[in-house]
Write a protein that holds these residues in place. Structure first.
Motif, PDB file in Angstrom:
ATOM      1  N   THR A   1      37.169  39.556 -39.302  1.00 25.09           N
ATOM      2  CA  THR A   1      37.227  38.929 -40.711  1.00 25.09           C
ATOM      3  C   THR A   1      38.608  38.180 -40.652  1.00 25.09           C
ATOM      4  OG1 THR A   1      36.346  40.860 -41.951  1.00 25.09           O
ATOM      5  CG2 THR A   1      38.057  39.338 -43.124  1.00 25.09           C
ATOM      6  N   GLU A   2      39.632  38.930 -39.934  1.00 20.21           N
ATOM      7  CA  GLU A   2      41.157  38.303 -39.747  1.00 20.21           C
ATOM      8  C   GLU A   2      41.093  37.271 -38.843  1.00 20.21           C
ATOM      9  OE1 GLU A   2      45.670  40.030 -39.069  1.00 20.21           O
ATOM     10  OE2 GLU A   2      44.280  41.159 -40.414  1.00 20.21           O
ATOM     11  N   LEU A   3      40.623  37.382 -37.553  1.00 17.34           N
ATOM     12  CA  LEU A   3      40.681  36.564 -36.575  1.00 17.34           C
ATOM     13  C   LEU A   3      39.824  35.292 -36.811  1.00 17.34           C
ATOM     14  CD1 LEU A   3      41.283  38.781 -33.358  1.00 17.34           C
ATOM     15  CD2 LEU A   3      42.959  37.866 -34.989  1.00 17.34           C
ATOM     16  N   ALA A   4      38.647  35.590 -37.175  1.00 18.31           N
ATOM     17  CA  ALA A   4      37.502  34.508 -37.208  1.00 18.31           C
ATOM     18  C   ALA A   4      36.967  34.315 -38.504  1.00 18.31           C
ATOM     19  CB  ALA A   4      36.360  34.788 -36.247  1.00 18.31           C
ATOM     20  N   GLY A   5      36.869  35.123 -39.563  1.00 17.42           N
ATOM     21  CA  GLY A   5      36.529  34.832 -40.924  1.00 17.42           C
ATOM     22  C   GLY A   5      35.357  35.767 -41.123  1.00 17.42           C
ATOM     23  N   TRP A   6      35.270  36.022 -42.455  1.00 21.41           N
ATOM     24  CA  TRP A   6      34.043  36.917 -42.997  1.00 21.41           C
ATOM     25  C   TRP A   6      32.813  36.643 -42.381  1.00 21.41           C
ATOM     26  CZ3 TRP A   6      29.958  35.171 -45.233  1.00 21.41           C
ATOM     27  CH2 TRP A   6      30.053  34.072 -45.970  1.00 21.41           C
ATOM     28  N   GLN A   7      32.461  35.556 -41.788  1.00 18.79           N
ATOM     29  CA  GLN A   7      31.080  35.131 -41.470  1.00 18.79           C
ATOM     30  C   GLN A   7      30.797  35.958 -40.248  1.00 18.79           C
ATOM     31  OE1 GLN A   7      33.362  32.955 -42.250  1.00 18.79           O
ATOM     32  NE2 GLN A   7      32.635  31.336 -43.750  1.00 18.79           N
ATOM     33  N   TRP A   8      31.771  36.013 -39.457  1.00 21.93           N
ATOM     34  CA  TRP A   8      31.409  36.875 -38.087  1.00 21.93           C
ATOM     35  C   TRP A   8      31.325  38.352 -38.036  1.00 21.93           C
ATOM     36  CZ3 TRP A   8      30.271  34.368 -33.470  1.00 21.93           C
ATOM     37  CH2 TRP A   8      30.761  33.077 -33.514  1.00 21.93           C
ATOM     38  N   VAL A   9      31.430  38.981 -39.161  1.00 21.19           N
ATOM     39  CA  VAL A   9      30.814  40.420 -39.199  1.00 21.19           C
ATOM     40  C   VAL A   9      29.420  40.370 -39.422  1.00 21.19           C
ATOM     41  CG1 VAL A   9      32.922  41.014 -40.585  1.00 21.19           C
ATOM     42  CG2 VAL A   9      30.738  40.686 -41.754  1.00 21.19           C
ATOM     43  N   PHE A  10      28.770  39.122 -39.634  1.00 21.60           N
ATOM     44  CA  PHE A  10      27.368  39.119 -39.612  1.00 21.60           C
ATOM     45  C   PHE A  10      26.848  38.555 -38.477  1.00 21.60           C
ATOM     46  CE2 PHE A  10      28.433  38.795 -44.271  1.00 21.60           C
ATOM     47  CZ  PHE A  10      27.994  40.068 -44.728  1.00 21.60           C
ATOM     48  N   PHE A  11      27.504  37.477 -37.862  1.00 23.35           N
ATOM     49  CA  PHE A  11      26.906  36.760 -36.812  1.00 23.35           C
ATOM     50  C   PHE A  11      27.010  37.494 -35.239  1.00 23.35           C
ATOM     51  CE2 PHE A  11      28.692  32.391 -38.707  1.00 23.35           C
ATOM     52  CZ  PHE A  11      27.601  31.879 -39.103  1.00 23.35           C
ATOM     53  N   ILE A  12      27.899  38.386 -35.681  1.00 23.17           N
ATOM     54  CA  ILE A  12      28.032  39.217 -34.212  1.00 23.17           C
ATOM     55  C   ILE A  12      26.573  40.370 -33.924  1.00 23.17           C
ATOM     56  CG2 ILE A  12      28.924  41.586 -35.296  1.00 23.17           C
ATOM     57  CD1 ILE A  12      29.760  40.276 -31.923  1.00 23.17           C
ATOM     58  N   ASN A  13      26.071  40.385 -34.837  1.00 25.27           N
ATOM     59  CA  ASN A  13      24.621  41.116 -34.933  1.00 25.27           C
ATOM     60  C   ASN A  13      23.515  40.297 -34.270  1.00 25.27           C
ATOM     61  OD1 ASN A  13      25.785  42.977 -36.753  1.00 25.27           O
ATOM     62  ND2 ASN A  13      25.125  42.402 -38.565  1.00 25.27           N
ATOM     63  N   VAL A  14      23.790  38.976 -34.302  1.00 27.80           N
ATOM     64  CA  VAL A  14      22.515  37.984 -33.924  1.00 27.80           C
ATOM     65  C   VAL A  14      22.611  38.266 -32.266  1.00 27.80           C
ATOM     66  CG1 VAL A  14      22.052  35.502 -33.507  1.00 27.80           C
ATOM     67  CG2 VAL A  14      22.925  36.114 -35.800  1.00 27.80           C
ATOM     68  N   PRO A  15      23.459  38.192 -31.438  1.00 27.47           N
ATOM     69  CA  PRO A  15      23.193  38.171 -30.015  1.00 27.47           C
ATOM     70  C   PRO A  15      22.804  39.547 -29.772  1.00 27.47           C
ATOM     71  CG  PRO A  15      25.482  38.078 -30.280  1.00 27.47           C
ATOM     72  CD  PRO A  15      24.944  37.681 -31.730  1.00 27.47           C
ATOM     73  N   VAL A  16      23.250  40.638 -30.426  1.00 29.33           N
ATOM     74  CA  VAL A  16      22.763  41.969 -30.013  1.00 29.33           C
ATOM     75  C   VAL A  16      21.315  42.106 -30.351  1.00 29.33           C
ATOM     76  CG1 VAL A  16      23.187  44.560 -30.653  1.00 29.33           C
ATOM     77  CG2 VAL A  16      25.019  43.093 -30.454  1.00 29.33           C
ATOM     78  N   ALA A  17      21.021  41.717 -31.512  1.00 30.52           N
ATOM     79  CA  ALA A  17      19.705  41.656 -32.114  1.00 30.52           C
ATOM     80  C   ALA A  17      18.693  41.005 -31.188  1.00 30.52           C
ATOM     81  CB  ALA A  17      19.528  41.349 -33.310  1.00 30.52           C
ATOM     82  N   LEU A  18      19.213  39.829 -30.693  1.00 29.77           N
ATOM     83  CA  LEU A  18      18.243  39.204 -29.638  1.00 29.77           C
ATOM     84  C   LEU A  18      18.026  39.916 -28.493  1.00 29.77           C
ATOM     85  CD1 LEU A  18      17.097  36.484 -29.235  1.00 29.77           C
ATOM     86  CD2 LEU A  18      19.049  35.481 -28.285  1.00 29.77           C
ATOM     87  N   VAL A  19      19.116  40.501 -27.843  1.00 24.90           N
ATOM     88  CA  VAL A  19      19.082  41.512 -26.502  1.00 24.90           C
ATOM     89  C   VAL A  19      18.105  42.423 -26.450  1.00 24.90           C
ATOM     90  CG1 VAL A  19      19.952  42.749 -24.998  1.00 24.90           C
ATOM     91  CG2 VAL A  19      21.151  40.518 -25.701  1.00 24.90           C
ATOM     92  N   VAL A  20      18.297  43.251 -27.988  1.00 22.21           N
ATOM     93  CA  VAL A  20      17.254  44.165 -28.202  1.00 22.21           C
ATOM     94  C   VAL A  20      15.705  43.686 -28.062  1.00 22.21           C
ATOM     95  CG1 VAL A  20      16.551  45.908 -30.002  1.00 22.21           C
ATOM     96  CG2 VAL A  20      18.807  45.489 -29.410  1.00 22.21           C
ATOM     97  N   LEU A  21      15.417  42.490 -28.870  1.00 23.04           N
ATOM     98  CA  LEU A  21      14.478  42.267 -29.281  1.00 23.04           C
ATOM     99  C   LEU A  21      13.746  41.712 -27.756  1.00 23.04           C
ATOM    100  CD1 LEU A  21      12.420  41.334 -31.654  1.00 23.04           C
ATOM    101  CD2 LEU A  21      13.597  39.071 -31.745  1.00 23.04           C
ATOM    102  N   LEU A  22      14.437  40.831 -27.005  1.00 21.89           N
ATOM    103  CA  LEU A  22      13.925  40.833 -25.583  1.00 21.89           C
ATOM    104  C   LEU A  22      13.754  41.860 -24.575  1.00 21.89           C
ATOM    105  CD1 LEU A  22      16.049  37.441 -24.872  1.00 21.89           C
ATOM    106  CD2 LEU A  22      13.822  37.433 -25.626  1.00 21.89           C
ATOM    107  N   LEU A  23      14.317  42.865 -24.776  1.00 15.76           N
ATOM    108  CA  LEU A  23      14.212  43.870 -23.908  1.00 15.76           C
ATOM    109  C   LEU A  23      13.167  45.011 -24.270  1.00 15.76           C
ATOM    110  CD1 LEU A  23      18.154  44.860 -22.666  1.00 15.76           C
ATOM    111  CD2 LEU A  23      16.050  43.673 -21.483  1.00 15.76           C
ATOM    112  N   THR A  24      12.832  44.943 -25.583  1.00 10.40           N
ATOM    113  CA  THR A  24      11.953  46.087 -25.992  1.00 10.40           C
ATOM    114  C   THR A  24      10.627  46.100 -25.512  1.00 10.40           C
ATOM    115  OG1 THR A  24      13.205  46.278 -28.353  1.00 10.40           O
ATOM    116  CG2 THR A  24      10.771  46.993 -28.240  1.00 10.40           C
ATOM    117  N   PRO A  25       9.874  44.875 -25.351  1.00 12.49           N
ATOM    118  CA  PRO A  25       8.724  44.889 -24.554  1.00 12.49           C
ATOM    119  C   PRO A  25       8.754  45.340 -23.206  1.00 12.49           C
ATOM    120  CG  PRO A  25       9.087  42.836 -25.726  1.00 12.49           C
ATOM    121  CD  PRO A  25      10.394  43.414 -25.782  1.00 12.49           C
ATOM    122  N   VAL A  26       9.882  45.331 -22.337  1.00 10.65           N
ATOM    123  CA  VAL A  26      10.099  45.472 -21.098  1.00 10.65           C
ATOM    124  C   VAL A  26      10.256  47.193 -20.985  1.00 10.65           C
ATOM    125  CG1 VAL A  26      11.595  45.348 -19.009  1.00 10.65           C
ATOM    126  CG2 VAL A  26      11.138  43.469 -20.404  1.00 10.65           C
TER     127      VAL A  26
END
Length: 479
Positions: free
Chosen positions: A172-197
């Motif tokens: 929030t302080e360094l990048a803005g409130w938007q990034w408390v949500f944006f940080i979830n995106v790459p993590v969720a993407l990795v989980v989504l890609l690795l789950t079938p494996v």
């Protein structure tokens, strides 16, 4: 624990081979971690988010309650859908929905958009969390490996609450409130890609009953209307039509939910479970603790930033002491419950929780963290961790193994729903009791009333414990 049914989970040969089980565990714990991170980090971002999107304080609380409501209200439905449709499939669907909701939350241009996206995020969490735990139980057979896996799952949950505050303040302080949500995106993407494996598909054995969609939707809608009524009460009054009409509609929907549950062949809340006093008591205590915990966290964050003038990053680190001590208290509490039973632990923890709230109810407009905030958090934190652990033991005490998953899911749902109710009430209380003068002095008066309301929530938990968790000739112990 979540709304799955471990007794119905077979141990089929399908699924990850042994060498991949631990990698699958890391993946599942990561999903649990990011859901918790999303819930906690937004607390520190809320003041900045509210200001930039031009939201009224009474509307801003929906950023928190929207997710808590849909998560708690649809949790049992999510676990049942996973049993019926396939656990991996539902887990991936929930993860994809979580990714989408996080991206939209970060891109939101109005308060209404972020609230709607948060509600969708709660639906995603209701699919992800119980399904991830069900996959874990299906992957690890009973014994030392499963116990180790469950310990890791629980540990990540405790760490997630602490790290969420730290990262929420940092982003929030360094990048803005938007990034408390944006940080979830790459993590969720990795989980989504690795789950079938890493994760094999599985379903519950045998025929399953209906999904329970009508019951889940009517109960969740009733809760939304209750919170809407509470939110409007500060501005329009408790006797106005804007308050009474949603309350009346909520009562009507509660009646519909009861009728649906009575006629269902597989109700979301089995009647035989609801007749158990310890289950009812444990969940009522958990509900009250959730009301106090979430609302106190929000009020402390507002006081630290708006009154004391700390930045989000600095106060995130300061406030995380409560989450860390709750994590420690949960592990210590489990050990004490094993020796003494759950009743003494619940009682002592409720007294300490009330004391922590009352210490914070004395905060002044010209206060400081060390003198006026820290000691309330130090008292409240470990009592919260130990108290919720003991209440969870109470709720599942004597529950048949075939119903253990549903009973466990009720605990998580009670905590989330309690949080939503508590935040709505203290937001209304803060707005009602804030002084007429603008600035820290007026806001502090409202926050003092909010912390007092938190103490009232705990007092309600004391009453529930006294009425339902009564002493018996033999103490209840964890075996």
């Amino acid at each position: 624990m979540t709304g799955v049914r471990p007794a119905s989970v077979p141990a089929p040969p399908a699924g990850p081979v042994p060498r991949r089980r631990w990698a699958a565990l890391v993946l599942l714990c990561t999903a649990n971690f990011v859901v918790l991170l999303d819930s906690q980090s937004v607390i520190l971002a809320l003041p900045q988010l509210t200001d930039e999107l031009g939201m009224a304080p009474l509307d801003a609380q929906w950023v928190l309650t929207a997710k808590l409501l849909t998560f708690g209200g649809l949790l049992l439905l999510g676990g049942r859908a996973a049993d019926r449709l396939g656990r991996r499939r539902v887990f991936m669907a929930g993860t994809a929905l979580f990714l989408l909701s996080s991206a939209v939350s970060g891109l939101a241009w109005t308060g209404g958009v972020v609230i709607a996206a948060r509600a969708v995020g709660g639906v995603a969490a209701a699919l992800m969390v119980p399904t991830a735990l069900s996959i874990l139980l299906n992957t690890f057979p009973e014994g030392r490996d499963r116990n180790t896996a469950l310990a890791g799952w629980a540990g990540i949950g405790g760490i997630g609450a602490t790290v969420g505050l730290l990262l929420g303040g940092l982003f929030t302080e360094l990048a803005g409130w938007q990034w408390v949500f944006f940080i979830n995106v790459p993590v969720a993407l990795v989980v989504l890609l690795l789950t079938p494996v890493l994760v094999g598909e599985s379903r519950a054995a045998g025929r399953q009953g209906p999904y329970g969609v009508p019951g889940a939707l009517t109960s969740t809608a009733a809760l939304v209307l209750v919170i809407l009524a509470v939110s409007r009460a500060a501005g329009s009054g408790w006797t106005s039509g804007q308050t009474l009409l949603p309350l009346a509609a909520a009562v009507l929907l509660a009646g519909v939910f009861a009728a649906v549950e009575r006629r269902s062949a597989a109700p979301l809340l089995p009647p035989d479970l609801l007749r158990r006093s310890t289950l009812a008591g444990g969940n009522l205590v958990t509900l009250c603790m959730g009301m106090a915990a979430f609302s106190l966290s929000v009020s402390v964050a507002v006081y630290g930033q708006a009154v004391l003038g700390h930045g989000p990053m600095e106060f995130g680190a300061l406030q995380s002491v409560m989450s860390f001590l709750a994590f420690v208290g949960a592990y210590a509490g489990q050990r004490v419950v094993t020796r003494t039973g759950f009743r003494p632990v619940v009682g002592v923890c409720l007294v300490l929780l009330c004391a922590g709230c009352l210490l914070l109810a004395r905060v002044p407009a010209d206060g400081s963290y060390l003198r006026d905030v820290l000691w309330g958090l130090v008292v409240f934190g470990p009592a919260l961790g130990a108290g919720t652990a003991a209440a969870s033991v109470a709720a599942v005490s004597g529950v048949p193994e075939r119903s253990s998953g549903v009973a466990s899911g009720l605990i998580v749902a009670a905590l989330q729903i309690g949080g939503a109710l508590g935040v709505a009430v203290v937001t209304t209380v803060t707005a009602t009791f804030s002084g007429p003068e603008p600035g820290p002095a007026g806001l502090t008066a409202g926050l003092q009333a909010a912390f007092t309301a938190c103490a009232v929530f705990v007092a309600l938990g004391m009453a529930a414990a006294a009425l339902t968790l009564r002493s018996r000739s033999k103490p209840d112990r964890v075996r």
